[in-house]
Design an enzyme around this catalytic site. Structure first.
Site, PDB file in Angstrom:
ATOM      1  N   GLY A 175       0.828  -1.200   0.000  1.00 43.06           N
ATOM      2  CA  GLY A 175       0.000   0.000   0.000  1.00 43.06           C
ATOM      3  C   GLY A 175       0.863   1.250   0.000  1.00 43.06           C
ATOM      4  O   GLY A 175       2.055   1.213   0.329  1.00 43.06           O
ATOM      5  N   CYS A 176       0.257   2.364  -0.378  1.00 40.55           N
ATOM      6  CA  CYS A 176       1.022   3.615  -0.484  1.00 40.55           C
ATOM      7  C   CYS A 176       1.497   4.091   0.878  1.00 40.55           C
ATOM      8  O   CYS A 176       2.675   4.436   1.049  1.00 40.55           O
ATOM      9  CB  CYS A 176       0.213   4.695  -1.199  1.00 40.55           C
ATOM     10  SG  CYS A 176      -1.462   4.948  -0.572  1.00 40.55           S
ATOM     11  N   TYR A 177       0.591   4.119   1.865  1.00 41.24           N
ATOM     12  CA  TYR A 177       1.032   4.500   3.209  1.00 41.24           C
ATOM     13  C   TYR A 177       2.099   3.525   3.699  1.00 41.24           C
ATOM     14  O   TYR A 177       3.125   3.926   4.231  1.00 41.24           O
ATOM     15  CB  TYR A 177      -0.142   4.451   4.196  1.00 41.24           C
ATOM     16  CG  TYR A 177      -1.043   5.653   4.201  1.00 41.24           C
ATOM     17  CD1 TYR A 177      -0.553   6.916   4.510  1.00 41.24           C
ATOM     18  CD2 TYR A 177      -2.402   5.519   3.952  1.00 41.24           C
ATOM     19  CE1 TYR A 177      -1.400   8.025   4.550  1.00 41.24           C
ATOM     20  CE2 TYR A 177      -3.257   6.624   3.999  1.00 41.24           C
ATOM     21  CZ  TYR A 177      -2.750   7.882   4.297  1.00 41.24           C
ATOM     22  OH  TYR A 177      -3.593   8.966   4.345  1.00 41.24           O
ATOM     23  N   ALA A 178       1.823   2.224   3.524  1.00 35.31           N
ATOM     24  CA  ALA A 178       2.743   1.208   4.047  1.00 35.31           C
ATOM     25  C   ALA A 178       4.140   1.385   3.467  1.00 35.31           C
ATOM     26  O   ALA A 178       5.147   1.275   4.180  1.00 35.31           O
ATOM     27  CB  ALA A 178       2.192  -0.188   3.753  1.00 35.31           C
ATOM     28  N   GLY A 215       4.407   4.556  -4.398  1.00 33.97           N
ATOM     29  CA  GLY A 215       3.365   4.054  -3.513  1.00 33.97           C
ATOM     30  C   GLY A 215       2.366   3.140  -4.191  1.00 33.97           C
ATOM     31  O   GLY A 215       1.460   2.619  -3.555  1.00 33.97           O
TER      32      GLY A 215
END
Lengths: 338, 338, 338, 338
Positions: free
Chosen positions: C147-150, C310
């Protein structure tokens, strides 16, 4: 490998040139100058170029040997001092400032407010809009790269002017992102001033007015009068210019679209589309035009990324032509879309 | 205390009405309707009204007794169903939708695409622009509150049209913040679409075109033709409309400014200024006009907060007139500036 | 030429994949699916791809022969239905959704709220973060793209966790541009809602929490507890995640920076810098980390373009590894800077 | 009518004071100073005050007679030169700069980097946060108005610190709009720099850190350690501060919310809400707090308009108390919402 230099490497146009040229397969950036940052690594100033540009800024371009072509990306008034020496040394030059765009010295001095000190080269400079002056650019030693507003406006106006289907008065209401104003902070580009506003400025007094008039006159065959109102809008990159014409009786939407499609149908970077979109071209050298007939009026739109097709990308497109490379070399990628 | 109601209290115009009226010393909000939120507390939906509006949304306004005046802040097509009954009960009405703005039924049906079911009241509705129709508003039972674009355009155009110093063709390039599009999320108002773009839309087809034409015709004495191009810009509140005219020979900047200064010199909410600024009027009922002569062309600017002078603030200004209150009651505060 | 397909070509991740792959020298986009747009030309939907992608959207990927690799860019819950069939046919797959990121089925079902129907492949899916799982990705048939945040968080956290110099509790305050929320308009991503706001959302409940915990556990050797608060900010592209740690006694700024510089010194796309900058990475596959020791606390920053490093850029980076290409093929260009 | 003056009337805080005071029923603005604009009309500089402030800027406040209270809205280091003379003349003073916020001279000199020249009044200055120091403010001659970040943080932290249910380490990740940086254009607040970015700055070094520590220590009874990371976000007005705590075992969401609701239940301007919203408070003196328990951690949010409750509105709130007026006089209106 062809060696190129950049005079004025600290500003937005200079940084953008370095960004584009750093992945260009046909040239090598051999020098970048900056008074302010001389001695510093380029990638320490433009951190996004880390791994792509391994150079130090120098005080002056003459410290570099064997350059084939130099981009001048300085405020107006500087290029006219640098260019004569470059040309004398047989170095081709592309000026991104306004110094060589207006062939008429008197017009230059009226709009820029100071004397032009290189009248000789001014006469010979080629206006660097490839879609209209491709052959001249190929043979040029000195190219005057168009302004960002002017690029968007001329692309939107030239085809219909050439057609003779419109009157000779053009109203241009243009909207530009803030990067068009350059990197020096000002009251107008202060976020709290412009972040939630739309600000018309230099109304009727912007220096791209005579540039547009000069360029469009070459297509129209007669003089067109441009009323130009630029607006600062709170986006970082992108220009959309809305150009209003009086349309001759009976001209249809289909006719207009056909004129633009025919003009740009074979172009690599200009596309006539039903709905113009800044996001479709941002971060690319692509431009869009669009048109709507509204009764007896016609509005055409011209859309560019002001730093790419409106400045550094177009300069690289000109460089490719001047060096005998494919015009799209190093520029052949789409806009961001989102 | 005068009791007022709001039909359509969930949307931006309805919420803004409640915000303004909540500190108005002369009226009390006695009812707010919302199909979607009936039964919920207003301050749970519009959390910024906590402590200011202590009401529950109701399904319909008829559940409330003794209203003196009702604002209708619904999508077009709804007001024409609500207004007849209100008027029959002797309740004054201010419609913020487009239902009662166009006196000519045929024009309404052409631009809105459906039948008008209350032709009778349509004839009598007063156009709620106090700066030009103050006396009629004072005596009106039904006021059609102007559209946000129309307000900014008419303020910018009417004085010069009345003067007879310009031609009868007006090009209007208007830029609006996103709250003008209302509260329903759409692809165009999705932040990723519009956040870094400027988007012309409904080019030549926007419903404020006939509204502006109708209003300006009353000043010009003859028919003016409006070419209207609205643009969505990434700000939340604010409109600036740029209006281009052909100027008669020899008219000077001073003459034009005098016409506007004279027109608005005694107005509480409209100011003719040298440099227009959205931030100067945002969050207030104030509007600005500005003008620049460019050769034989004239550009005038009209600036409003689309939700205040462009909608709910102007509606309250009309209400004040209809109720015999000072026009500025509850509205007498400056724009944010920053 | 290697042939690749994209399932879910209408959304932001799908469009971005097509944008990147369209100039990739080693692969050809042979198929893009879209339920919504089947039968339409890709470049009519994603107008920025005009001249770059000459395909029509199809209903399903199975209509295309001879694909070597397929990207699945659909909402979660779809990939688990598509992937088994792809793998059976010997087609490699990269899933950009959350379906194959969490190896523990129970954790998946808790956070996603529905049954996982492809448990078998879930066990074998490789987590597609090349900087930490490069060798596994090279040999993988199925990659779960982070994921982008991850991605931003793991890049910022992993080096210091591996070092053992910090405690096992991490507070992550992350800020994302709106394109991370996808292309479907919602109340939160409506410009008038988010354009002048910063909105914390899914506080403590965001699905990237277990993904980060799973990934960082593999470095820390023991379990770390992540408190994750994402915020929506009014920019289109870009994430910056601020990660707070308890630092062991006596650890210095120099030590911390050395750990990160050592970790990423040879990476093509991750750079440890003194001052993090979203603009430096936007529109590129580059990422930045940065760190500041504040007394006994450490804050580290992770910066990516949520749609590139991301999402789609990272997926292409994984593809390159899976296909035996140089990891940076088609991705070797700098961020925009401005 | 009580007469008040503003020293430093050109900046954002000074302009905002004038905006708020111009509609305040209990006081009259009798003087505004500005070195830069002395001799100019206030409404020519702050055009939004046209019709509301009919004054000229003066060089110095001493040119005005009979002031009851003076606001000092200058950069730090100036107030300590102005305040002693004001107090000697029996004029009450509210300082919006940092000069009188830190009671410990050594702490002041460490964080501000210069000598404090008015140590005597420093000891007596009252910290102007009415929700916690109301009684002292009522009797004060000199009030140190809190910083914008500090206001949002203390409101979010104080109740839970007083409860003893959290540990003594607080991590504060705060996000501020650009107007918090003042009116002087800088590289960081240049739109092209910050318009599409989120920029952490002064990490661990911001001067509001000791201010927050000093204030919260008075509630906690023991010393709390604040790790403060401010971020610049591209909005004009608004701050949201996210404050992270270690929560003692077994404390529930309900307990936490009850603590805040009890603390602020009778406050006019602070509201504990389920979902914090900058737009709900913008352009008003209202503030919000919100809280979420996430396992053994607690995050609390504090939201203000940095120019109103974070600066000039709060100063007026203090003035009301000092003058014996109702605390909400001139401030009793809701936030914009949209």
């Amino acid at each position: 490998m062809t060696k190129v230099g950049i005079i004025g490497g600290t500003g937005y146009a200079g940084g953008e040139l370095a960004r584009i040229l750093s992945t260009h397969p046909g040239v090598e950036i051999a020098a970048m100058t900056s008074r302010q940052n001389a001695g510093r690594k380029v990638q320490d100033v433009h951190t996004y170029l880390k791994g792509y540009v391994d150079l130090e800024f120098t005080e002056s371009i003459s410290q570099t040997k064997d350059l084939d072509l130099v981009f001048v990306a300085t405020p107006h008034g500087v290029a006219m001092k640098e260019v004569p020496e470059l040309l004398e040394q047989g170095i081709k030059a592309i000026d991104l400032s306004g110094d060589y765009r207006l062939h008429d010295v008197a017009v230059y001095e009226k709009w820029y407010g100071h004397t032009h000190t290189d009248v000789e080269n001014l006469q010979d400079a080629v206006y660097g809009l490839p879609e209209f002056f491709r052959d001249e650019i190929k043979g040029a030693d000195l190219v005057a790269n168009p302004g960002c507003y002017a690029t968007s406006i001329i692309l939107a106006c030239a085809p219909i002017l050439k057609s003779g289907l419109v009157g000779d008065e053009i109203i241009v209401d243009a909207k530009s992102g803030t990067s068009g104003a350059g990197m020096v902070p000002t009251e107008r580009t202060h976020h709290s001033t412009c972040g939630e506003s739309i600000i018309p400025y230099s109304v009727g007094k912007h220096r791209h007015t005579p540039e547009v008039e000069m360029a469009v006159d070459r297509f129209a065959g007669s003089h067109s009068k441009v009323t130009f109102v630029p607006n600062l809008v709170p986006i970082v990159r992108g220009i959309i210019s809305s150009c209003y014409f009086d349309l001759k009786d009976g001209v249809t939407q289909e006719q207009v679209d056909e004129i633009y499609s025919k003009q740009y149908g074979n172009e690599r970077f200009v596309h006539h589309v039903p709905e113009p979109s800044i996001r479709a071209v941002v971060a690319s050298n692509h431009a869009q035009t669009s048109s709507k007939v509204i009764g007896s009026k016609l509005v055409t739109f011209g859309v560019v990324d002001n730093l790419v097709k409106g400045a550094s990308g177009q300069a690289v497109q000109c460089m490719n032509l001047m060096l005998g490379l494919d015009e799209a070399t190093g520029l052949d990628f789409p806009g961001l879309g989102v």
